[in-house]
Structure formats: structure tokens, C-alpha cells
Scaffold this motif. Structure first.
Motif, PDB file in Angstrom:
ATOM      1  N   PRO A   1       0.808  -1.230   0.000  1.00 45.62           N
ATOM      2  CA  PRO A   1       0.000   0.000   0.000  1.00 45.62           C
ATOM      3  C   PRO A   1       0.838   1.274   0.000  1.00 45.62           C
ATOM      4  CG  PRO A   1      -0.873  -1.565   1.586  1.00 45.62           C
ATOM      5  CD  PRO A   1       0.448  -2.103   1.132  1.00 45.62           C
ATOM      6  N   LEU A   2       1.937   1.278   0.763  1.00 41.46           N
ATOM      7  CA  LEU A   2       2.786   2.471   0.787  1.00 41.46           C
ATOM      8  C   LEU A   2       3.362   2.760  -0.597  1.00 41.46           C
ATOM      9  CD1 LEU A   2       4.790   2.213   4.143  1.00 41.46           C
ATOM     10  CD2 LEU A   2       3.089   3.928   3.515  1.00 41.46           C
ATOM     11  N   ALA A   3       3.813   1.723  -1.281  1.00 40.89           N
ATOM     12  CA  ALA A   3       4.351   1.912  -2.629  1.00 40.89           C
ATOM     13  C   ALA A   3       3.267   2.399  -3.585  1.00 40.89           C
ATOM     14  CB  ALA A   3       4.964   0.607  -3.131  1.00 40.89           C
ATOM     15  N   ALA A   4       2.098   1.797  -3.505  1.00 34.05           N
ATOM     16  CA  ALA A   4       1.013   2.177  -4.413  1.00 34.05           C
ATOM     17  C   ALA A   4       0.566   3.615  -4.186  1.00 34.05           C
ATOM     18  CB  ALA A   4      -0.168   1.228  -4.217  1.00 34.05           C
ATOM     19  N   LEU A   5       0.592   4.072  -2.944  1.00 29.74           N
ATOM     20  CA  LEU A   5       0.158   5.438  -2.651  1.00 29.74           C
ATOM     21  C   LEU A   5       1.149   6.484  -3.159  1.00 29.74           C
ATOM     22  CD1 LEU A   5      -1.207   4.930   0.980  1.00 29.74           C
ATOM     23  CD2 LEU A   5      -2.544   5.594  -1.028  1.00 29.74           C
ATOM     24  N   GLN A   6       2.431   6.112  -3.297  1.00 29.19           N
ATOM     25  CA  GLN A   6       3.436   7.083  -3.708  1.00 29.19           C
ATOM     26  C   GLN A   6       3.716   7.074  -5.206  1.00 29.19           C
ATOM     27  OE1 GLN A   6       6.724   7.868  -0.961  1.00 29.19           O
ATOM     28  NE2 GLN A   6       6.061   6.113   0.246  1.00 29.19           N
ATOM     29  N   ILE A   7       3.380   5.990  -5.876  1.00 28.82           N
ATOM     30  CA  ILE A   7       3.713   5.868  -7.295  1.00 28.82           C
ATOM     31  C   ILE A   7       3.061   6.949  -8.168  1.00 28.82           C
ATOM     32  CG2 ILE A   7       3.259   4.402  -9.318  1.00 28.82           C
ATOM     33  CD1 ILE A   7       4.127   2.024  -7.633  1.00 28.82           C
ATOM     34  N   PRO A   8       1.797   7.324  -7.973  1.00 30.40           N
ATOM     35  CA  PRO A   8       1.226   8.365  -8.856  1.00 30.40           C
ATOM     36  C   PRO A   8       2.026   9.663  -8.871  1.00 30.40           C
ATOM     37  CG  PRO A   8      -0.518   7.269  -7.642  1.00 30.40           C
ATOM     38  CD  PRO A   8       0.762   6.756  -7.079  1.00 30.40           C
ATOM     39  N   PHE A   9       2.436  10.139  -7.693  1.00 33.74           N
ATOM     40  CA  PHE A   9       3.185  11.399  -7.645  1.00 33.74           C
ATOM     41  C   PHE A   9       4.580  11.237  -8.232  1.00 33.74           C
ATOM     42  CE2 PHE A   9       5.945  14.414  -5.252  1.00 33.74           C
ATOM     43  CZ  PHE A   9       5.429  15.577  -5.795  1.00 33.74           C
ATOM     44  N   THR A  10       5.234  10.117  -7.937  1.00 38.45           N
ATOM     45  CA  THR A  10       6.580   9.924  -8.468  1.00 38.45           C
ATOM     46  C   THR A  10       6.561   9.752  -9.988  1.00 38.45           C
ATOM     47  OG1 THR A  10       6.420   7.544  -7.993  1.00 38.45           O
ATOM     48  CG2 THR A  10       7.454   8.937  -6.321  1.00 38.45           C
ATOM     49  N   VAL A  11       5.523   9.122 -10.525  1.00 45.41           N
ATOM     50  CA  VAL A  11       5.406   8.992 -11.976  1.00 45.41           C
ATOM     51  C   VAL A  11       5.223  10.370 -12.610  1.00 45.41           C
ATOM     52  CG1 VAL A  11       3.923   8.146 -13.838  1.00 45.41           C
ATOM     53  CG2 VAL A  11       4.564   6.628 -11.962  1.00 45.41           C
ATOM     54  N   LEU A  12       4.457  11.228 -11.965  1.00 42.07           N
ATOM     55  CA  LEU A  12       4.276  12.589 -12.472  1.00 42.07           C
ATOM     56  C   LEU A  12       5.608  13.314 -12.573  1.00 42.07           C
ATOM     57  CD1 LEU A  12       2.501  15.041 -13.244  1.00 42.07           C
ATOM     58  CD2 LEU A  12       2.255  15.502 -10.796  1.00 42.07           C
ATOM     59  N   LEU A  13       6.418  13.241 -11.533  1.00 43.36           N
ATOM     60  CA  LEU A  13       7.724  13.907 -11.552  1.00 43.36           C
ATOM     61  C   LEU A  13       8.659  13.281 -12.589  1.00 43.36           C
ATOM     62  CD1 LEU A  13       8.493  14.424  -7.754  1.00 43.36           C
ATOM     63  CD2 LEU A  13       7.716  16.130  -9.387  1.00 43.36           C
ATOM     64  N   ALA A  14       8.708  11.948 -12.606  1.00 41.09           N
ATOM     65  CA  ALA A  14       9.650  11.272 -13.497  1.00 41.09           C
ATOM     66  C   ALA A  14       9.257  11.452 -14.962  1.00 41.09           C
ATOM     67  CB  ALA A  14       9.721   9.783 -13.149  1.00 41.09           C
ATOM     68  N   ARG A  15       7.967  11.469 -15.253  1.00 40.44           N
ATOM     69  CA  ARG A  15       7.561  11.655 -16.647  1.00 40.44           C
ATOM     70  C   ARG A  15       7.970  13.042 -17.140  1.00 40.44           C
ATOM     71  NH1 ARG A  15       1.564  12.212 -19.438  1.00 40.44           N
ATOM     72  NH2 ARG A  15       2.344  12.131 -21.581  1.00 40.44           N
ATOM     73  N   ASN A  16       7.738  14.055 -16.331  1.00 38.72           N
ATOM     74  CA  ASN A  16       8.136  15.402 -16.734  1.00 38.72           C
ATOM     75  C   ASN A  16       9.646  15.503 -16.926  1.00 38.72           C
ATOM     76  OD1 ASN A  16       5.513  16.310 -16.703  1.00 38.72           O
ATOM     77  ND2 ASN A  16       5.620  17.145 -14.630  1.00 38.72           N
ATOM     78  N   PHE A  17      10.405  14.774 -16.104  1.00 36.20           N
ATOM     79  CA  PHE A  17      11.862  14.768 -16.271  1.00 36.20           C
ATOM     80  C   PHE A  17      12.242  14.095 -17.579  1.00 36.20           C
ATOM     81  CE2 PHE A  17      16.106  13.082 -15.809  1.00 36.20           C
ATOM     82  CZ  PHE A  17      16.803  14.115 -15.198  1.00 36.20           C
ATOM     83  N   MET A  18      11.632  12.947 -17.866  1.00 33.96           N
ATOM     84  CA  MET A  18      11.971  12.216 -19.091  1.00 33.96           C
ATOM     85  C   MET A  18      11.515  12.947 -20.349  1.00 33.96           C
ATOM     86  SD  MET A  18      11.513   8.173 -18.273  1.00 33.96           S
ATOM     87  CE  MET A  18      12.416   7.389 -16.935  1.00 33.96           C
ATOM     88  N   ASP A  19      10.516  13.795 -20.218  1.00 38.29           N
ATOM     89  CA  ASP A  19      10.110  14.596 -21.373  1.00 38.29           C
ATOM     90  C   ASP A  19      11.248  15.502 -21.843  1.00 38.29           C
ATOM     91  OD1 ASP A  19       7.609  13.494 -21.565  1.00 38.29           O
ATOM     92  OD2 ASP A  19       6.599  15.064 -20.428  1.00 38.29           O
ATOM     93  N   GLY A  20      12.160  15.824 -20.923  1.00 31.77           N
ATOM     94  CA  GLY A  20      13.294  16.673 -21.281  1.00 31.77           C
ATOM     95  C   GLY A  20      14.434  15.931 -21.942  1.00 31.77           C
ATOM     96  N   ILE A  21      14.377  14.602 -21.976  1.00 27.67           N
ATOM     97  CA  ILE A  21      15.408  13.810 -22.657  1.00 27.67           C
ATOM     98  C   ILE A  21      15.067  13.771 -24.146  1.00 27.67           C
ATOM     99  CG2 ILE A  21      16.461  11.534 -22.864  1.00 27.67           C
ATOM    100  CD1 ILE A  21      15.855  11.084 -19.918  1.00 27.67           C
ATOM    101  N   PRO A  22      15.975  14.192 -25.017  1.00 30.01           N
ATOM    102  CA  PRO A  22      15.665  14.253 -26.457  1.00 30.01           C
ATOM    103  C   PRO A  22      15.288  12.884 -27.027  1.00 30.01           C
ATOM    104  CG  PRO A  22      17.697  15.440 -25.953  1.00 30.01           C
ATOM    105  CD  PRO A  22      17.324  14.689 -24.717  1.00 30.01           C
ATOM    106  N   ASN A  23      14.247  12.887 -27.828  1.00 29.09           N
ATOM    107  CA  ASN A  23      13.834  11.639 -28.485  1.00 29.09           C
ATOM    108  C   ASN A  23      14.885  11.162 -29.492  1.00 29.09           C
ATOM    109  OD1 ASN A  23      11.382  11.562 -27.104  1.00 29.09           O
ATOM    110  ND2 ASN A  23      10.385  12.873 -28.623  1.00 29.09           N
ATOM    111  N   GLU A  24      15.714  12.102 -29.974  1.00 26.37           N
ATOM    112  CA  GLU A  24      16.743  11.734 -30.943  1.00 26.37           C
ATOM    113  C   GLU A  24      17.732  10.720 -30.384  1.00 26.37           C
ATOM    114  OE1 GLU A  24      14.835  15.397 -32.145  1.00 26.37           O
ATOM    115  OE2 GLU A  24      15.759  14.736 -30.263  1.00 26.37           O
ATOM    116  N   LEU A  25      17.953  10.747 -29.063  1.00 23.59           N
ATOM    117  CA  LEU A  25      18.860   9.765 -28.457  1.00 23.59           C
ATOM    118  C   LEU A  25      18.306   8.352 -28.599  1.00 23.59           C
ATOM    119  CD1 LEU A  25      19.921  11.607 -25.167  1.00 23.59           C
ATOM    120  CD2 LEU A  25      21.283  11.284 -27.233  1.00 23.59           C
ATOM    121  N   ILE A  26      17.012   8.222 -28.369  1.00 25.48           N
ATOM    122  CA  ILE A  26      16.377   6.908 -28.495  1.00 25.48           C
ATOM    123  C   ILE A  26      16.329   6.478 -29.958  1.00 25.48           C
ATOM    124  CG2 ILE A  26      14.269   5.602 -28.032  1.00 25.48           C
ATOM    125  CD1 ILE A  26      13.743   7.502 -25.707  1.00 25.48           C
ATOM    126  N   ASP A  27      16.036   7.432 -30.848  1.00 23.73           N
ATOM    127  CA  ASP A  27      16.009   7.103 -32.276  1.00 23.73           C
ATOM    128  C   ASP A  27      17.380   6.651 -32.761  1.00 23.73           C
ATOM    129  OD1 ASP A  27      13.352   7.804 -32.322  1.00 23.73           O
ATOM    130  OD2 ASP A  27      13.735   9.872 -32.971  1.00 23.73           O
TER     131      ASP A  27
END
Length: 262
Positions: free
Chosen positions: A131-157
Motif C-alpha cells: 500500500p505504501l508503494a502504491a500510494l506514492q507511485i502516482p506522484f513519483t510517476v508525475l515527476l519522473a515523466r516530466n523529467f523524461m520529457d526533457g530527454i531528447p527523443n533523438e537519443l532513443i532514435d
């Protein structure tokens, strides 16, 4: 981010930051002063003299480390999928995940209790860890997704052009670049899991499984309420979190600022 180059601006900014920090500093100072009231440092000796303290500390370490591991793995995988992969209706799933942020822990006690009892994990570490992990994952995903949005897609391509599949691109390209947000996730998850009082109190009835947040209960009874010992226990409980923040401070600040702004 913005920079102040002139000294008047720096002075004004410093004053503003100081005023913003003061409301958080005063309770901390009061807690430390209160823990030294009465018999002074003897309050800490009494708390450290509790025979179950090492056991409670071990239980808290097990729970917190497990929660951090689960949150880190799930968050990085989910953030990468939401940020870089082409998934049908992924924004719908993302907002449904964020909707979980509106659910307070106390409201979920009854269904969590029923679920833990039904699947046979009540009274075990898992009844608190999951339960503790499940309660924290939504907020951490929000932060991590915004961070990964800053990684250029060209690197993955470029990685895919070189023959790497999605998993290798994630493991060898994206994951090494996420150390700042990873540090932020570790600190935030540690604070949330280490300080949690309600779930261990409800789901861990065995005294040998209690966490360090239950230490102040030793000084609260029907005929006594020793606030000096309670405050001393609170100060000792906070030390691991302070140490973790100081060790990861630079990465934490970079990751949190990058993850909070898109």
C-alpha cells in the motif's frame, strides 16, 4: 530557472527565501528544545535505552528499502512508457493514475484491510509495503515523466538505428540520464515510508514487526504523557531522513526542479 546578477536582487531574494523557510524552521527548533527540556540529554539516553529500538529500526529499514525499490522500478518503467512510447490512450491512463492522488490514506484503510486479510498477507511486511508503494507511485510517476520529457527523443532514435530495441534504449540510454530524478524519488519515498504511522499501526499487530514511528508510544499511557521523551524520539527518528537528504541534496534539487517543470 532564473538568475539574479545584481546584489540588490540577491539580497531581496535571500530575504524572501528566509521568510518562506522560517515557518518550517520554528517547529523544528521547538522540537529540539523540547527534547532537551527537563533532564536534558538524559531524554535521549532513555529513548536509546529501549530494548526494542534496534528491532524497530530494522523493521523500518526493511519496509522503507522495499518501498523505495518497488517505487523506483515501477516509476521509471511507467514514466518511460508515458513519455517515450506510443501507446493508445496513454493520456487517459496517465490521468487515471493521477486521480489516485486524491485518495487519502485513511479512506483506504477498510478496503486495504479486507484485501490484506483475503489474500493472507495481514500481519506481514507486505501488508504495509505494497500500500505504501502504491500510494506514492502516482506522484513519483508525475515527476519522473516530466523529467523524461526533457530527454531528447533523438537519443532513443539513434539507439534504434544502431540496432537497440526499446528495452536496451531504456536501460542504456534513458536510465543513466535519470540519476537526478532518481535521487529525488529516493528521498521523497524514504520520507513517506519512514514516517508512516497509520499503516504499520493497523496492519502490524505483532510487537516484533512494529516500526520506529511507534517508539513515542512507549511514553504515552493512561497515567503518563512524557512529552520530552516523545520529542527526543521524534528527533532520533528524523535523523536517517536528514542524512539521506544531505547525501543526495545536489541531485535531489536538480531532479525535483527538472521534474516539477515541463
Amino acid at each position: 530557472m532564473f538568475e539574479t546578477r545584481r546584489w540588490p536582487s540577491k539580497v531581496i531574494l535571500q530575504i524572501v527565501i528566509t521568510l518562506l523557510v522560517l515557518p518550517f524552521i520554528f517547529p523544528l527548533i521547538s522540537m529540539i528544545q523540547g527534547s532537551l527540556a527537563g533532564t536534558g540529554w538524559n531524554n535521549y539516553r532513555v529513548v536509546l535505552g529501549i530494548s526494542q529500538l534496534p528491532l524497530f529500526f530494522r523493521n523500518s529499514v526493511i519496509i522503507s528499502a522495499s518501498v523505495i525499490a518497488i517505487v523506483y522500478v515501477c516509476t521509471m518503467l511507467a514514466a518511460f512508457a508515458f513519455s517515450k512510447l506510443h501507446i493508445r490512450a496513454k493520456e487517459v491512463y496517465f490521468w487515471l493514475l493521477l486521480a489516485a492522488l486524491t485518495l487519502p490514506e485513511v479512506v483506504l484503510l477498510a478496503p486495504l484491510f479486507a484485501t490484506a486479510t483475503a489474500i493472507g498477507i495481514y500481519g506481514t511486511y507486505l501488508s504495509v509495503i505494497l500500500p505504501l508503494a502504491a500510494l506514492q507511485i502516482p506522484f513519483t510517476v508525475l515527476l519522473a515523466r516530466n523529467f523524461m520529457d526533457g530527454i531528447p527523443n533523438e537519443l532513443i532514435d539513434a539507439a534504434r538505428v544502431d540496432g537497440a530495441d526499446t528495452w536496451k534504449a531504456f536501460r542504456y540510454i534513458v536510465l543513466p540520464l535519470t540519476s537526478p530524478i532518481a535521487a529525488a524519488l529516493v528521498v521523497l519515498t524514504l520520507i513517506g515510508s519512514w514516517n508512516d504511522y497509520l499503516l504499520p499501526l493497523v496492519f502490524l499487530q505483532d510487537p516484533n514487526l512494529q516500526t520506529i514511528t511507534q517508539v513515542p508510544d512507549f511514553f504515552i499511557g493512561e497515567f503518563n504523557n512524557d512529552q520530552t521523551k516523545i520529542l527526543a524520539a521524534a528527533v532520533l527518528t528524523a535523523i536517517p531522513e536528514v542524512v539521506a537528504y544531505l547525501l543526495l541534496q545536489r541531485l535531489f534539487e536538480r531532479g525535483l526542479s527538472a521534474g516539477a517543470l515541463k
